[in-house]
Design a protein around this motif. Structure first.
Motif, PDB file in Angstrom:
ATOM      1  N   LEU A 268       0.945  -0.813  -0.030  1.00 27.63           N
ATOM      2  CA  LEU A 268       0.080  -0.518   0.236  1.00 27.63           C
ATOM      3  C   LEU A 268       0.816   1.403  -0.498  1.00 27.63           C
ATOM      4  O   LEU A 268       0.680   1.659  -0.758  1.00 27.63           O
ATOM      5  CB  LEU A 268      -0.447  -0.078   1.368  1.00 27.63           C
ATOM      6  CG  LEU A 268      -2.076   1.391   1.271  1.00 27.63           C
ATOM      7  CD1 LEU A 268      -2.569   1.017   0.211  1.00 27.63           C
ATOM      8  CD2 LEU A 268      -2.452   1.554   2.927  1.00 27.63           C
ATOM      9  N   PHE A 269       2.258   1.471   0.904  1.00 25.70           N
ATOM     10  CA  PHE A 269       3.098   2.030   1.123  1.00 25.70           C
ATOM     11  C   PHE A 269       3.141   2.633  -0.360  1.00 25.70           C
ATOM     12  O   PHE A 269       3.454   4.091  -1.382  1.00 25.70           O
ATOM     13  CB  PHE A 269       3.951   2.253   1.900  1.00 25.70           C
ATOM     14  CG  PHE A 269       4.775   3.679   2.358  1.00 25.70           C
ATOM     15  CD1 PHE A 269       4.042   4.592   3.398  1.00 25.70           C
ATOM     16  CD2 PHE A 269       5.922   3.690   1.943  1.00 25.70           C
ATOM     17  CE1 PHE A 269       4.969   5.900   3.532  1.00 25.70           C
ATOM     18  CE2 PHE A 269       6.851   5.157   1.313  1.00 25.70           C
ATOM     19  CZ  PHE A 269       6.005   5.558   2.714  1.00 25.70           C
ATOM     20  N   LYS A 270       3.896   1.868  -1.295  1.00 22.67           N
ATOM     21  CA  LYS A 270       4.623   1.954  -2.694  1.00 22.67           C
ATOM     22  C   LYS A 270       3.425   2.353  -3.356  1.00 22.67           C
ATOM     23  O   LYS A 270       3.503   2.790  -4.298  1.00 22.67           O
ATOM     24  CB  LYS A 270       4.968   0.596  -2.796  1.00 22.67           C
ATOM     25  CG  LYS A 270       6.490  -0.191  -2.232  1.00 22.67           C
ATOM     26  CD  LYS A 270       6.865  -0.228  -3.134  1.00 22.67           C
ATOM     27  CE  LYS A 270       6.720  -2.174  -2.321  1.00 22.67           C
ATOM     28  NZ  LYS A 270       8.042  -2.882  -3.139  1.00 22.67           N
ATOM     29  N   SER A 271       2.244   2.025  -3.063  1.00 21.65           N
ATOM     30  CA  SER A 271       0.983   2.075  -3.981  1.00 21.65           C
ATOM     31  C   SER A 271       0.685   4.404  -3.996  1.00 21.65           C
ATOM     32  O   SER A 271       0.374   4.601  -5.051  1.00 21.65           O
ATOM     33  CB  SER A 271      -0.145   1.177  -3.926  1.00 21.65           C
ATOM     34  OG  SER A 271       0.150   0.418  -4.319  1.00 21.65           O
ATOM     35  N   LEU A 272       1.241   4.685  -2.729  1.00 23.44           N
ATOM     36  CA  LEU A 272       0.757   6.029  -2.104  1.00 23.44           C
ATOM     37  C   LEU A 272       1.271   6.628  -2.836  1.00 23.44           C
ATOM     38  O   LEU A 272       1.333   8.246  -2.498  1.00 23.44           O
ATOM     39  CB  LEU A 272      -0.215   5.611  -1.011  1.00 23.44           C
ATOM     40  CG  LEU A 272      -1.418   5.201  -1.239  1.00 23.44           C
ATOM     41  CD1 LEU A 272      -1.642   5.101  -0.055  1.00 23.44           C
ATOM     42  CD2 LEU A 272      -2.624   5.601  -1.991  1.00 23.44           C
ATOM     43  N   PHE A 273       3.308   6.534  -2.631  1.00 19.74           N
ATOM     44  CA  PHE A 273       3.741   7.280  -2.365  1.00 19.74           C
ATOM     45  C   PHE A 273       5.468   6.541  -3.384  1.00 19.74           C
ATOM     46  O   PHE A 273       4.914   5.603  -3.488  1.00 19.74           O
ATOM     47  CB  PHE A 273       4.124   6.820  -0.737  1.00 19.74           C
ATOM     48  CG  PHE A 273       3.404   7.293   0.323  1.00 19.74           C
ATOM     49  CD1 PHE A 273       2.646   8.925   0.143  1.00 19.74           C
ATOM     50  CD2 PHE A 273       2.549   6.994   0.840  1.00 19.74           C
ATOM     51  CE1 PHE A 273       1.766   9.279   1.198  1.00 19.74           C
ATOM     52  CE2 PHE A 273       1.506   7.447   2.050  1.00 19.74           C
ATOM     53  CZ  PHE A 273       0.842   8.297   1.953  1.00 19.74           C
ATOM     54  N   GLU A 274       6.456   7.339  -3.435  1.00 13.55           N
ATOM     55  CA  GLU A 274       7.586   6.925  -3.585  1.00 13.55           C
ATOM     56  C   GLU A 274       8.446   6.173  -2.418  1.00 13.55           C
ATOM     57  O   GLU A 274       7.831   5.329  -1.633  1.00 13.55           O
ATOM     58  CB  GLU A 274       8.462   8.269  -3.664  1.00 13.55           C
ATOM     59  CG  GLU A 274       7.947   9.124  -4.693  1.00 13.55           C
ATOM     60  CD  GLU A 274       8.076   8.722  -5.966  1.00 13.55           C
ATOM     61  OE1 GLU A 274       8.704   8.494  -6.925  1.00 13.55           O
ATOM     62  OE2 GLU A 274       6.692   9.034  -6.622  1.00 13.55           O
ATOM     63  N   GLY A 275       9.190   5.121  -3.292  1.00 17.57           N
ATOM     64  CA  GLY A 275      10.202   4.584  -2.831  1.00 17.57           C
ATOM     65  C   GLY A 275      10.076   2.983  -2.955  1.00 17.57           C
ATOM     66  O   GLY A 275       8.895   2.245  -2.737  1.00 17.57           O
ATOM     67  N   GLU A 276      10.798   2.138  -3.179  1.00 20.22           N
ATOM     68  CA  GLU A 276      10.717   1.208  -3.483  1.00 20.22           C
ATOM     69  C   GLU A 276      11.145  -0.090  -2.452  1.00 20.22           C
ATOM     70  O   GLU A 276      10.237  -0.987  -2.522  1.00 20.22           O
ATOM     71  CB  GLU A 276      11.868   0.425  -4.163  1.00 20.22           C
ATOM     72  CG  GLU A 276      11.868   1.102  -5.961  1.00 20.22           C
ATOM     73  CD  GLU A 276      10.495   0.268  -6.371  1.00 20.22           C
ATOM     74  OE1 GLU A 276      10.430  -0.926  -6.412  1.00 20.22           O
ATOM     75  OE2 GLU A 276       9.232   1.178  -6.258  1.00 20.22           O
ATOM     76  N   ARG A 277      11.051   0.524  -1.464  1.00 17.13           N
ATOM     77  CA  ARG A 277      11.639  -0.599   0.128  1.00 17.13           C
ATOM     78  C   ARG A 277      11.105  -0.125   0.947  1.00 17.13           C
ATOM     79  O   ARG A 277      11.800   1.110   1.564  1.00 17.13           O
ATOM     80  CB  ARG A 277      12.801  -1.215  -0.029  1.00 17.13           C
ATOM     81  CG  ARG A 277      13.397  -2.356  -1.072  1.00 17.13           C
ATOM     82  CD  ARG A 277      14.797  -2.731  -0.589  1.00 17.13           C
ATOM     83  NE  ARG A 277      15.420  -2.875  -0.119  1.00 17.13           N
ATOM     84  CZ  ARG A 277      15.005  -4.445   0.478  1.00 17.13           C
ATOM     85  NH1 ARG A 277      14.844  -5.930  -0.174  1.00 17.13           N
ATOM     86  NH2 ARG A 277      15.649  -5.183   1.653  1.00 17.13           N
ATOM     87  N   PRO A 278       9.775  -0.326   1.350  1.00 21.13           N
ATOM     88  CA  PRO A 278       9.818   1.064   2.402  1.00 21.13           C
ATOM     89  C   PRO A 278      10.046   0.183   3.911  1.00 21.13           C
ATOM     90  O   PRO A 278      10.387  -0.942   3.771  1.00 21.13           O
ATOM     91  CB  PRO A 278       7.968   0.897   2.702  1.00 21.13           C
ATOM     92  CG  PRO A 278       7.406   0.215   1.397  1.00 21.13           C
ATOM     93  CD  PRO A 278       9.019  -0.153   0.432  1.00 21.13           C
ATOM     94  N   LYS A 279      10.303   1.692   4.306  1.00 19.23           N
ATOM     95  CA  LYS A 279      10.456   0.842   6.104  1.00 19.23           C
ATOM     96  C   LYS A 279       9.479  -0.073   6.698  1.00 19.23           C
ATOM     97  O   LYS A 279       8.419   0.873   6.975  1.00 19.23           O
ATOM     98  CB  LYS A 279      11.433   2.078   6.826  1.00 19.23           C
ATOM     99  CG  LYS A 279      12.848   1.942   6.345  1.00 19.23           C
ATOM    100  CD  LYS A 279      13.533   3.326   6.275  1.00 19.23           C
ATOM    101  CE  LYS A 279      13.310   3.708   5.787  1.00 19.23           C
ATOM    102  NZ  LYS A 279      13.563   6.150   6.475  1.00 19.23           N
ATOM    103  N   VAL A 280       9.649  -1.315   7.819  1.00 20.62           N
ATOM    104  CA  VAL A 280       8.518  -1.253   8.282  1.00 20.62           C
ATOM    105  C   VAL A 280       8.903  -1.751  10.341  1.00 20.62           C
ATOM    106  O   VAL A 280       9.953  -2.694   9.847  1.00 20.62           O
ATOM    107  CB  VAL A 280       7.868  -3.339   7.501  1.00 20.62           C
ATOM    108  CG1 VAL A 280       6.898  -3.708   8.466  1.00 20.62           C
ATOM    109  CG2 VAL A 280       7.488  -2.945   6.097  1.00 20.62           C
ATOM    110  N   ALA A 281       7.987  -1.363  10.614  1.00 20.99           N
ATOM    111  CA  ALA A 281       8.224  -1.742  12.198  1.00 20.99           C
ATOM    112  C   ALA A 281       7.290  -2.246  12.491  1.00 20.99           C
ATOM    113  O   ALA A 281       5.957  -1.944  12.925  1.00 20.99           O
ATOM    114  CB  ALA A 281       8.896  -0.088  12.743  1.00 20.99           C
ATOM    115  N   LEU A 282       7.512  -2.958  14.111  1.00 19.57           N
ATOM    116  CA  LEU A 282       6.788  -3.786  15.030  1.00 19.57           C
ATOM    117  C   LEU A 282       6.600  -2.815  16.379  1.00 19.57           C
ATOM    118  O   LEU A 282       7.067  -2.401  16.268  1.00 19.57           O
ATOM    119  CB  LEU A 282       6.998  -4.818  15.553  1.00 19.57           C
ATOM    120  CG  LEU A 282       6.816  -6.347  14.361  1.00 19.57           C
ATOM    121  CD1 LEU A 282       7.730  -7.759  15.260  1.00 19.57           C
ATOM    122  CD2 LEU A 282       5.120  -6.424  13.970  1.00 19.57           C
TER     123      LEU A 282
END
Lengths: 338, 338
Positions: free
Chosen positions: A167-181
């Motif tokens: 979803l993040f990649k669909s809405l914004f720039e950036g190929e490898r979003p940073k994911v945190a728990l």
């Protein structure tokens, strides 16, 4: 060149509908005419509202529906008795591939139950999740799950990481979003068993679609250092509502404290900040994990908020979110409930 | 007429200690001389700071300790190797009944572990909990647990309701505080199994010491309609930190947006509001459920915040919090873990 996006609209849910829905469509069309709307609801009411707009009639068709699912109706009652409702018909159009995406400002619980009844879950996903945008210092995060699943196992949380980054990649720039728990501390031993197991999977998984950055605490959600924050639906719902309550408390308190002169003088400098925080910009939770995307507008938003959600619909379809989710999935051992 | 309250002070923990600790004691003594302080820490450093104050030397004695538990030390290392630390000796003075209450601005995890090692749990309480004050529209709530127990059963949550209302009555007016359970919705069927079971117990229990008002959602924590909010330590910690993060995000954003003229003009009208929200006023989490009360000052607070916590210590002892907790306990069937 993007194709025309076919959006199924439940026009009858939420406050001040269908007025705000039709006005929202009009606002969105002024900026982007690459959408076509299938509007489900009471024909007479819809025609009356559409006659007050300039663009909507040329970019939409009405499908008359008899029933409305009320905001305080129990999800199960709605699912059992709601087959002729605008909400049901909206989701049904996705099932029949007549439309690409749907949007409703109605009863959230009913929308989730009806969506799960009518739409298939993406293969490999155990539970769909509700994701939303959360403002941060730089721009916005994706946070999920916000309440679709009260209890989650490691497989669910790993799926949320995959879906959230798609979803993040669909809405914004950036190929490898940073994911945190989301957790109560940063150290690997902190938190409950499910979090520790999820941490172990994500840490060791060589995923190509996102970077796992570890745990994040509640006070850093808005720092802008990560793109996607993963949590179970219980914790996510408490966090989101606590943030809303805190923001309301402060902004109302502030408004009551400022005298008229200072409000006048502060107006222009405050305007930019208020725009950044405008909840209408973050309107639109997205139900992820089904074969078609289902967008939930806030019931209390206005036409501007609804137009923002339509913009999200357009981006999601053009970015091919569902394909992104499918290619993003990671393998988790022991995929049973634990 | 209240007796002199004997307060054990760990002077070495948190930022800028022991300076802020001694200054905090001085500030508190200016308002209330009915406290006597047993100050644990490095004699030389303490004497140097005390020589700069007027009142502290007449209302305190120093107990020289060799070691300091560092803020980033693991709780278990601290518990194993910390027997000569200021924190350990502070808690030990409670065990030996030399003092009535203790306060520390040091390592929270270490403080919880050492307190549980040295002090007995109140009979009938299964797990102690960390409670704090949370600002609301009218005044303040008590919220617990904020992180001492990651997983809780119905017995734990019922104990938290009893302990939280005892604390509320000790600090504020009111004979029957309103107690609510933090959840993702208001309906009886919402939430996880533990919450539903706890709801059933509290709803049916004819408790004389508090009124159970049902569930509360995160966006209503600050509305001021309830006095005590009960949750497990995981959820409570996420909620508290998310609220802190949101408040910081908004106040910093606001400060950056206002120009100098508007800040000047807004100054007096904003002052009152800022005072209401001043985190130093809410400083001081209280570890409840042990035979003696243990107060945790925020590590990052200053002398004014520390003085507020000393005020909390004085109120707790004068109100006889521990006796209130004992008489507040309710019976829960099936008290084993479930």
């Amino acid at each position: 060149m993007s194709e025309i996006v076919k959006i199924a609209v439940d026009a009858m849910g939420g406050d001040n509908s269908p007025k705000k829905v039709i006005e929202g469509i009009e606002i969105s069309l002024k900026k982007n005419k690459k959408n076509y709307f299938y509007i489900y609801g009471d024909e007479n009411l819809l025609n009356k509202e559409i006659s007050k707009t300039k663009l909507v009639k040329n970019y939409s068709e009405i499908i008359n529906t008899k029933d409305i699912i009320l905001d305080d109706e129990s999800p199960l009652t709605a699912a059992k008795g709601g087959k002729n409702s605008s909400m049901w018909k909206t989701i049904e159009s996705l099932k029949e591939k007549k439309t690409d995406i749907s949007i409703s400002a109605g009863n959230t619980g009913a929308l989730l139950v009806i969506s799960r009844l009518l739409l298939k879950t993406i293969e490999g996903i155990s539970k769909p999740a509700l994701a939303a945008l959360w403002p941060n210092k730089n721009n916005m995060n994706v946070v999920l799950d916000l309440g679709a699943n009260i209890e989650c196992d490691k497989k669910n949380l790993c799926d949320f990481a995959s879906m959230g980054s798609a979803l993040f990649k669909s809405l914004f720039e950036g190929e490898r979003p940073k994911v945190a728990l989301l957790n109560v501390g940063l150290e690997e031993h902190k938190g409950n068993d499910v979090l520790k197991k999820t941490y172990a999977v994500l840490k060791n998984n060589k995923v190509k679609n996102f970077n796992f950055t570890g745990y994040i605490e509640g006070n850093h959600i808005m720092d802008g250092n990560v793109d996607v924050i993963v949590t179970d639906g219980f914790t996510g719902n408490i966090a989101l509502k606590t943030a809303e309550g805190t923001a309301n408390f402060i902004t109302k308190g502030l408004k009551n404290s400022l005298n008229k002169l200072s409000i006048l003088i502060s107006f222009y400098s405050l305007k930019k900040f208020k725009e950044k925080l405008d909840p209408r910009k973050y309107n639109g939770a997205i139900f992820l994990g089904l074969e078609s995307p289902v967008v939930k507008s806030h019931g209390g938003t206005d036409s501007i908020g609804f137009a923002h959600s339509i913009n999200v619909c357009n981006k999601i379809v053009n970015a091919n979110l569902i394909a992104k989710i499918k290619s993003n999935l990671i393998t988790v051992d022991g995929e049973s409930n634990e």
